[in-house]
Design an enzyme around this catalytic site. Structure first.
Site, short mmCIF file in Angstrom:
data_model
loop_
_atom_site.label_atom_id
_atom_site.label_comp_id
_atom_site.label_asym_id
_atom_site.label_seq_id
_atom_site.Cartn_x
_atom_site.Cartn_y
_atom_site.Cartn_z
N PRO A 1 -13.06 -26.27 -4.99
CA PRO A 1 -13.26 -24.85 -5.34
C PRO A 1 -12.65 -23.86 -4.35
CG PRO A 1 -15.26 -25.75 -4.38
CD PRO A 1 -14.30 -26.90 -4.50
N CYS A 2 -11.33 -23.78 -4.35
CA CYS A 2 -10.67 -22.80 -3.50
C CYS A 2 -11.00 -21.37 -3.93
CB CYS A 2 -9.16 -23.03 -3.49
SG CYS A 2 -8.40 -23.16 -5.12
#
Length: 298
Positions: A261-262
């Site tokens: 989850p950047c």
């Protein structure tokens, strides 16, 4: 062209539905993003997309699990940033934002491994990567898998399939690429259907990057849904406190979007900063996740 590269890395048949929800939602999010300080009304948002307030409310809530108003609160992050950075528990944060609480806390359950440094340095030589395009809540998703697990996930708009493929395949130019939606379909379903997010059936991902990149990506996986981290906090966590700029670059180079989850990484000021697949899409993902935390929409 590299001999391993396919000649036509595009959709072999049209899978994009006419008038998809995401196209409308995207326009609403762009309006919210530009005018959020003015708190645009449901009527103004509906007028922006040529809809009625009732129809837009139903469509948006069906897509996000949140009304446009609740989504606006979630994606601006003006208030949420302060709460999360201050360490306020998620339950209190949810109520503070006017949500009903986390309810059934959804998050992807992921197991992961990294390719060896030697494998990474060969830039994919000897590696077969199967790929396919699939409908997702955030537009078309390009899914890439190896025999060891999910290796890539990118997003694109209709007509931009070649660009997304060139971006992803350019990371591992010596790999052999095979279009195989049969191989990638189960991964797409597992990633984008929250009912399949189960601890007893973890999603396996394989990280193909440098040692530093992999350390950053593993840190991203430790950020729970509903929380965010600054690049500097991630740098501290991985033992490189002076490397926040390099952390930002590794965050942007993350090949497995959404799963790693950047989108939950922010600038030091709390600003959303950029996103490799578009800032509007980043807001969409954060708002969609807020809807998952909020539980089934009424």
């Amino acid at each position: 062209m590299n001999a391993h590269m396919p000649i036509t890395p595009v959709l072999q048949h049209d899978i994009t539905p006419d008038g998809s929800d995401y196209e409308t939602v995207c326009r609403v999010i762009e309006k919210i993003s530009l005018d959020y300080r003015n708190q645009p009304s449901l009527e103004e948002l509906a007028d922006e997309v040529g809809s009625t307030p009732t129809a837009l409310q139903k469509l948006f809530t069906r897509w996000a699990g949140l009304s446009p108003k609740a989504f606006l609160q979630a994606v601006t992050l003006d208030h949420a940033r302060r709460l999360l950075d201050g360490g306020m528990p998620l339950l209190e944060t949810s109520f503070e934002l006017g949500m009903s609480g986390p309810g059934r806390l959804h998050d992807l359950f992921v197991t992961h491994e990294a390719m060896s440094p030697g494998d990474y340095k060969t830039r994919g030589a000897g590696l077969t990567i199967r790929y396919g395009y699939h409908i997702s809540p955030f537009g078309l998703a390009l899914v890439m898998v190896t025999d060891r697990g999910l290796a890539g996930l990118a997003f694109c708009d209709p007509g931009k399939e070649r660009d997304a493929f060139a971006d992803m395949s350019g990371r591992w130019p010596n790999a052999t690429y095979v279009e195989d939606m049969g191989a990638t379909g189960s991964y797409a379903q597992r990633v984008f259907d929250p009912s399949r997010w189960r601890a007893d059936q973890p999603l396996h991902v394989v990280m193909i990057g440098s040692d530093f990149q992999v350390r950053v990506w593993r840190a991203l996986l430790r950020i729970p849904m509903g929380k965010v981290r600054s690049y500097s906090a991630i740098a501290e966590e991985i033992g490189s406190p002076s490397a926040s700029r390099a952390v930002g670059a590794a965050n942007g180079a993350n090949p497995i979007s959404f799963v790693v989850p950047c989108h939950r990484a922010l600038g030091k000021s709390g600003a959303l900063t950029g996103y490799h697949w578009g800032l509007t899409r980043k807001r969409a993902i954060l708002g969609w996740e807020a809807g998952q935390l909020n539980g089934p929409a009424s």
